[in-house]
Motif scaffolding. Structure first.
Motif, PDB file in Angstrom:
ATOM      1  N   ARG A 144       0.831  -1.202   0.000  1.00  0.00           N
ATOM      2  CA  ARG A 144       0.000   0.000   0.000  1.00  0.00           C
ATOM      3  C   ARG A 144       0.867   1.253   0.000  1.00  0.00           C
ATOM      4  NH1 ARG A 144      -5.328  -0.820   2.130  1.00  0.00           N
ATOM      5  NH2 ARG A 144      -5.775  -3.011   2.508  1.00  0.00           N
ATOM      6  N   VAL A 156      -3.634   4.876   6.008  1.00  0.00           N
ATOM      7  CA  VAL A 156      -3.211   3.626   5.375  1.00  0.00           C
ATOM      8  C   VAL A 156      -2.837   2.595   6.431  1.00  0.00           C
ATOM      9  CG1 VAL A 156      -1.484   2.557   3.861  1.00  0.00           C
ATOM     10  CG2 VAL A 156      -2.456   4.783   3.252  1.00  0.00           C
ATOM     11  N   SER A 160      -4.413  -1.259   7.149  1.00  0.00           N
ATOM     12  CA  SER A 160      -3.531  -2.356   6.733  1.00  0.00           C
ATOM     13  C   SER A 160      -3.588  -3.538   7.694  1.00  0.00           C
ATOM     14  CB  SER A 160      -2.086  -1.857   6.631  1.00  0.00           C
ATOM     15  OG  SER A 160      -1.989  -0.843   5.651  1.00  0.00           O
TER      16      SER A 160
END
Length: 456
Positions: A144, A156, A160
């Motif tokens: 990512r 993010v 994740s």
């Protein structure tokens, strides 16, 4: 994400919004912090602040009042764009109040490994290459992209899982606000002189970049540009395992030899097979190959992925062909060095360069050697007269001044012929005529498409 308790019931000031500030505020609120957000923009023109208020987060807008620091905050999470010369920040520093950036929060909650990419030039291209390489033949999880590339790192990290990788582009501004941040793999693409108005000196700028490895250990890896003596010397001060890359000599990492790319003596591909031109992109590819190999990506996957990678938008990006002319958008080249690097990747005898923009006081003398042999140059913006002088000194026969990027595209087309290349690489910031380099690049692409209509 990791459910940490470090911020429960702690008073935290988030200074500055934009994407990263909004994400940091929401995350800290979720982690139980007592969050105050302070943004310079007025509340009625600040949809981000309005949104945070609906979540129950306190917002203070319309300035950065120093009196906020009377409220006994435990720490500040600062937007990287706010300089340390800001009076509120200066006061916080004098109070020894911890000042973090949002990437530190991302590290604290991330369940997966972080690959951190920094440097003066090539960060975004290298970050994008690495993301593509790690996702090309992946069976579990996702690589990512995050950080300075446009995706808030904390957001993010929150999304994740342990099977993912976070490929994080890091600016020097972000790295000044870390405390425990520790990537498993770090990359420094290069270090040149930049952002001295923010950092105050080259020494402070380099110190900020080198902070990426501050907490790394021997079982971590740092990928370094071995072409640069400064990075060789700095490498002696890190605990991380060094993976060098070089376009000038064989090294114990990734290197270029006889126009071929290798990793630790294993042949990867021909440099001419890369989907993006330029010696700087060979360096970017070598750095990306190093990371891919450390992560177990096969040579065949590396080759196939890098062959079809045509660049990041606005960074020596191939955008199409009209009338036999190839068009490349390098609007991100907002300084002389970036344009020099772009020019190194093209045959000058068939190249038409579009350049110009905001006047920051440069004379452009240092650009002259890179301009020699160019077929034609079209100049626009505040610097067009200065660049005209440099073009004359370089011996360019065909020089034209024009109004803006749009008019430059049409004139470049008229000056050029089949099999020529038309390159936008301004060597200047965009702000004299365009709000940002992206819109300048979009104007270039749009003008190219209008040529297609004329050709029909």
């Amino acid at each position: 994400m990791k459910k940490i308790t470090d911020y429960e019931n702690k008073k935290v000031l988030v200074l500055g919004l934009a994407k990263s500030g909004v994400s940091a505020a929401k995350l800290l609120h979720e982690l139980g912090a007592l969050v105050t957000v302070n943004d310079f923009k007025q509340f009625d023109q600040n949809p981000e602040a309005q949104d945070l208020l609906t979540l129950g987060i306190r917002v203070v807008t319309g300035g950065h009042p120093i009196e906020l620091l009377d409220e006994d905050f435990s720490l500040i999470v600062k937007n990287p764009g706010i300089p340390y010369t800001n009076p509120l920040v200066e006061k916080a520093v004098s109070m020894n109040l911890p000042i973090l950036t949002e990437v530190e929060l991302a590290y604290q909650i991330a369940e997966c490994p972080i690959i951190g990419i920094t440097g003066t030039n090539g960060k975004t291209t290298t970050t994008t290459m690495i993301g593509l390489l790690l996702n090309a033949d992946r069976e579990k999880g996702t690589a990512r992209l995050a950080g300075n590339i446009g995706y808030p790192a904390s957001e993010v990290a929150e999304e994740s899982s342990a099977e993912d990788d976070i490929v994080m582009e890091l600016s020097s501004f972000q790295l000044m606000g870390i405390k425990t941040f520790r990537p498993h793999i770090a990359v420094i693409t290069n270090i040149y002189e930049a952002h001295l108005d923010y950092h105050g000196s080259r020494e402070e700028y380099v110190k900020a970049k080198w902070a990426v490895q501050e907490n790394m250990e021997a079982n971590d890896f740092i990928v370094l540009n071995w072409n640069q003596q400064e990075l060789r010397e700095l490498s002696e001060t890190t605990k991380a395992t060094i993976i060098p890359f070089s376009t000038k000599e064989k090294v114990a990492g990734a290197y270029l030899a006889d126009e071929k790319l290798y990793y630790k003596d294993e042949y990867i591909m021909k440099s001419a097979e890369l989907g993006v031109p330029g010696s700087h992109n060979i360096e970017n590819a070598l750095a990306a190959i190093s990371v891919a190999k450390l992560k177990g990506v096969s040579t065949e996957v590396i080759k196939q992925t890098l062959m079809i990678f045509t660049g990041v938008p606005h960074r020596t990006q191939y955008v199409g062909e009209v009338g036999g002319r190839k068009f490349y958008n390098d609007s991100k080249a907002t300084n002389i060095l970036a344009t020099e690097m772009a020019l190194s990747g093209f045959d000058h005898s068939s190249l038409v360069l579009l350049a110009g923009g905001l006047d920051r006081g440069n004379s452009f003398e240092e650009l002259v050697p890179s301009l020699k042999g160019i077929k034609a140059i079209i100049l626009f913006g505040e610097t067009k007269d200065k660049l005209y002088t440099a073009a004359v000194e370089a011996g360019i026969k065909m020089i034209q001044r024009t109004e803006n990027v749009q008019t430059a595209v049409r004139q470049a087309y008229d000056f050029s012929e089949k099999n020529d290349t038309i390159l936008l690489s301004p060597a200047c910031a965009s702000w004299d005529q365009y709000p940002n380099f992206e819109l300048r690049g979009d104007a270039f692409i749009q003008a190219m498409h209008q040529l297609k209509d004329i050709e029909k």
